[in-house]
Design a protein around this motif. Sequence first.
Motif, short mmCIF file in Angstrom:
data_model
loop_
_atom_site.label_atom_id
_atom_site.label_comp_id
_atom_site.label_asym_id
_atom_site.label_seq_id
_atom_site.Cartn_x
_atom_site.Cartn_y
_atom_site.Cartn_z
N LEU A 113 0.84 -1.29 -0.04
CA LEU A 113 0.03 -0.15 -0.02
C LEU A 113 0.79 1.31 0.06
O LEU A 113 0.28 2.44 -0.03
CB LEU A 113 -0.84 0.09 1.15
N THR A 114 2.22 1.16 0.15
CA THR A 114 3.09 2.24 0.29
C THR A 114 4.30 2.28 -0.92
O THR A 114 4.68 1.38 -1.22
CB THR A 114 3.72 2.12 1.54
N PRO A 137 7.74 -1.27 -3.73
CA PRO A 137 7.15 -0.76 -2.86
C PRO A 137 8.00 -0.16 -1.81
O PRO A 137 9.13 -0.45 -1.99
CB PRO A 137 6.55 -2.37 -1.93
N SER A 167 -5.10 -0.49 -3.53
CA SER A 167 -3.59 -0.72 -3.74
C SER A 167 -2.85 0.57 -3.48
O SER A 167 -3.35 1.60 -3.41
CB SER A 167 -3.51 -1.13 -5.16
N ARG A 168 -1.60 0.79 -3.61
CA ARG A 168 -0.77 1.79 -3.54
C ARG A 168 -1.09 2.95 -4.99
O ARG A 168 -1.16 2.42 -5.92
CB ARG A 168 0.81 1.57 -3.25
N SER A 219 -4.12 9.02 -2.39
CA SER A 219 -4.29 8.22 -1.12
C SER A 219 -4.94 6.69 -1.60
O SER A 219 -5.60 6.74 -2.62
CB SER A 219 -5.15 8.53 -0.08
N ALA A 220 -4.88 5.72 -1.05
CA ALA A 220 -5.40 4.45 -1.50
C ALA A 220 -6.86 4.57 -1.78
O ALA A 220 -7.43 3.84 -2.48
CB ALA A 220 -4.86 3.32 -0.46
N CYS A 257 1.35 6.57 3.17
CA CYS A 257 1.90 5.44 3.97
C CYS A 257 0.72 4.83 4.20
O CYS A 257 -0.20 5.10 4.80
CB CYS A 257 2.51 5.81 5.11
N ASP A 278 -3.12 2.86 4.28
CA ASP A 278 -4.33 3.18 3.88
C ASP A 278 -4.89 4.05 5.06
O ASP A 278 -5.16 3.52 6.09
CB ASP A 278 -5.38 2.38 3.63
#
Length: 383
Positions: free
Chosen positions: A15-16, A23, A55-56, A61-62, A293, A295
């Motif tokens: 996610l980041t 990632p 997902s990132r 933002s997610a 960073c 969610d």
Amino acid sequence: MSSVAEWGRSGLAYLTGLPDAAPDFSRAGVLEHARQLAPDAATWLTGRAGLLGLSRAGRVSAGGATHLMAARDGWCAITLSRPDDVAAVPALVSADTVEADPWPVLHRWVASRPAAQAVERATLLDIPAAALGEAAATPPRVRRTGPPAPLDGPAGLLVADLSSLWAGPLCGQLLARAGATVVKVESPARPDGTRAGDRRFFDWINAAKLSCCLDFDRQTGELRDLLTVADIVIEGSRPDALARRGLGPDDIAPRAGRIWLRITGHGSRSRRPAFGDDAAVAGGLVGAGPVFCGDAIADPLTGLEAGRVVLDSLHRGGGELIEVAMAAVAATYAALPAGPSGPCSDRPVCPPRAPQVHGAAAVLGADNDAVRHLVAERRRRSC
């Protein structure tokens, strides 16, 4: 398992980072620290993303509602998660109208001015915004409001959860799982906004709570009765929202050991709205680049930290008003030692997993009669 490996397996690395790059592992210490509060911290930090398949997206933002934008002297984040936020964009950028997609004009507008100026103007229009790293890492504020009482733990206590969205409701859910009776209180005019989203997320955070629906303006007597007999109150609205109705912590009849938890975005002296992603940016909790960073990571981190401070207060006997600011929580985690800044191609990176949802949350107001009976019984016992 090392903190870097845990970050990769948890879904947080997934996610980041930039969507078309490796990632980001630079905040691996965040999970290691959060696991000291809850062994299943990774689930709480990535559960929504797992349920929604997020997902990132780098500087988006997610969840898609917040953008990180380059200002003339740094970075800032703006969130457009509510219809009123989108409607206020023309006034923000001094335009008669804005195209259907407001983000290109917002990026150009932010780029033309200092970050603090952009945030100040957005705040005047009640749009959530934050300059990168503006918040300090400060501990929760604690003020004694009444005498302590012998309290062994959450089991058997009555919790009035007046919060919404994620941080406060997560704290309430943790207390419910520890054996407390948690009453989720919502207004019929403004129920918890997550009811209108993916039902699985709402159920995950709010199952095992009783649902009480009360008009905060017309049924203040019933709400006051509930707050009077509650052992713990969780408040997630702006600091003056209850006070102007005579329902703040200083307006309710004293009760030995009562803990009043107030969760805000930027502290009780600020009326600024905040959501998890812009609060994280305010605290400087971002990946390298910068990028978002996780969610909305300030939300679940604040929920976990709020659960800890309530338990700490119980050990002291309660009788306290505790104020926790999401931006300050994010800044505390941002101050942890950084992880690797370069790619970790040898580390497995897993997508976030959907958590197990234990039952459905109650329909709005389904437990009104049960809550009235509970309040009456508690009042009878206290006489």
